[in-house]
Design a protein around this motif. Structure first.
Motif, PDB file in Angstrom:
ATOM      1  N   ASP A 109      30.484  30.275 -77.753  1.00 17.46           N
ATOM      2  CA  ASP A 109      30.412  29.197 -76.686  1.00 17.46           C
ATOM      3  C   ASP A 109      29.413  29.546 -75.313  1.00 17.46           C
ATOM      4  O   ASP A 109      29.672  30.704 -74.851  1.00 17.46           O
ATOM      5  N   ILE A 118      27.144  31.377 -68.731  1.00 14.47           N
ATOM      6  CA  ILE A 118      28.421  31.827 -68.847  1.00 14.47           C
ATOM      7  C   ILE A 118      28.837  31.499 -70.517  1.00 14.47           C
ATOM      8  O   ILE A 118      28.507  30.539 -71.047  1.00 14.47           O
ATOM      9  N   GLY A 119      29.406  32.366 -70.983  1.00 16.36           N
ATOM     10  CA  GLY A 119      29.851  32.353 -72.478  1.00 16.36           C
ATOM     11  C   GLY A 119      31.162  33.377 -72.800  1.00 16.36           C
ATOM     12  O   GLY A 119      31.828  33.901 -72.033  1.00 16.36           O
ATOM     13  N   GLN A 120      31.267  32.868 -74.019  1.00 17.12           N
ATOM     14  CA  GLN A 120      32.556  33.482 -74.699  1.00 17.12           C
ATOM     15  C   GLN A 120      32.464  33.666 -75.866  1.00 17.12           C
ATOM     16  O   GLN A 120      32.034  32.648 -76.847  1.00 17.12           O
ATOM     17  N   PRO A 124      37.950  36.804 -79.615  1.00 18.00           N
ATOM     18  CA  PRO A 124      37.544  37.769 -78.241  1.00 18.00           C
ATOM     19  C   PRO A 124      37.542  39.140 -78.715  1.00 18.00           C
ATOM     20  O   PRO A 124      38.248  39.562 -79.431  1.00 18.00           O
ATOM     21  N   ALA A 143      30.037  41.728 -73.062  1.00 12.07           N
ATOM     22  CA  ALA A 143      31.205  40.995 -73.042  1.00 12.07           C
ATOM     23  C   ALA A 143      32.334  41.760 -72.733  1.00 12.07           C
ATOM     24  O   ALA A 143      32.601  42.892 -73.396  1.00 12.07           O
ATOM     25  N   ASP A 144      33.441  41.358 -72.008  1.00 12.82           N
ATOM     26  CA  ASP A 144      34.601  42.172 -71.797  1.00 12.82           C
ATOM     27  C   ASP A 144      35.656  42.037 -72.938  1.00 12.82           C
ATOM     28  O   ASP A 144      35.254  41.457 -74.255  1.00 12.82           O
ATOM     29  N   ARG A 148      34.539  37.415 -72.799  1.00 17.29           N
ATOM     30  CA  ARG A 148      33.545  36.728 -71.730  1.00 17.29           C
ATOM     31  C   ARG A 148      32.406  37.444 -71.274  1.00 17.29           C
ATOM     32  O   ARG A 148      32.294  38.682 -71.022  1.00 17.29           O
ATOM     33  N   THR A 150      28.648  37.000 -68.521  1.00 15.75           N
ATOM     34  CA  THR A 150      27.829  36.040 -67.456  1.00 15.75           C
ATOM     35  C   THR A 150      26.519  36.526 -67.369  1.00 15.75           C
ATOM     36  O   THR A 150      26.217  37.728 -67.406  1.00 15.75           O
TER      37      THR A 150
END
Length: 177
Positions: A109, A118-120, A124, A143-144, A148, A150
């Motif tokens: 997304d 901003i994304g995810q 996860p 991405a963490d 997530r 940015t």
């Protein structure tokens, strides 16, 4: 020996014709401060482009070969684009663009605004994210643990995202911001 060889070298075998060239390498003429390697490299590139240009067919083959370096990548298809699929909201002047990409069990997304993206990633997890704008990455993001990420606004032209997670590579479809 050829006449050219005889002219370049003195009768005694010395390099008289090249003596001036060896003086140019003396450290008194060039120092790290005066020698701009970036400028020299650019001048050499321009000279090579003029004197020995890369044939168009070879350039096309090289670009095609570069495209194959992600041959194992799974392509995530665009399943939602707020410009096309969303119902307009009254009063919202410039809403962010929402994008959803899917491939198998992976969903990406992304919200794109003029300030950035901003994304995810779902499910996860950490990933390396590259914003592509041609053969090279425009930006490299991380991405963490919650998936997530940015970054800056994508380029004005076509772009795609390449995500690398635990040996898996996912590339989104190309689109314009």
């Amino acid at each position: 020996m050829s006449g050219t060889h005889d002219e370049a070298f003195g009768d005694d075998g010395s390099d008289e014709a090249f003596a001036d060239l060896t003086d140019l390498t003396d450290s008194t003429h060039f120092t790290d401060d005066t020698l701009d390697t970036g400028l020299l490299e650019e001048e050499l590139r321009q000279a090579a482009a003029i004197l020995d240009p890369v044939p168009a067919e070879l350039r096309r083959i090289a670009v095609d070969a570069f495209a194959l370096h992600d041959l194992d990548a799974r392509v995530a298809e665009l399943t939602f684009d707020s410009l096309v699929d969303a119902i307009p909201v009254r009063g919202a002047e410039d809403p962010p663009r929402m994008l959803t990409f899917r491939v198998d069990d992976v969903t990406v997304d992304v919200e794109v605004t003029e300030d950035g993206l901003i994304g995810q990633l779902l499910p996860p997890g950490p990933a390396d994210v590259e914003v592509l704008s041609g053969p090279r990455a425009h930006a490299r993001l991380t991405a963490d643990d919650l998936g997530r990420f940015t970054g800056e606004a994508p380029p004005s032209g076509p772009f795609a995202l390449r995500l690398r997670t635990c040996g898996d590579v996912v590339v989104t479809e190309w689109l314009r911001a």
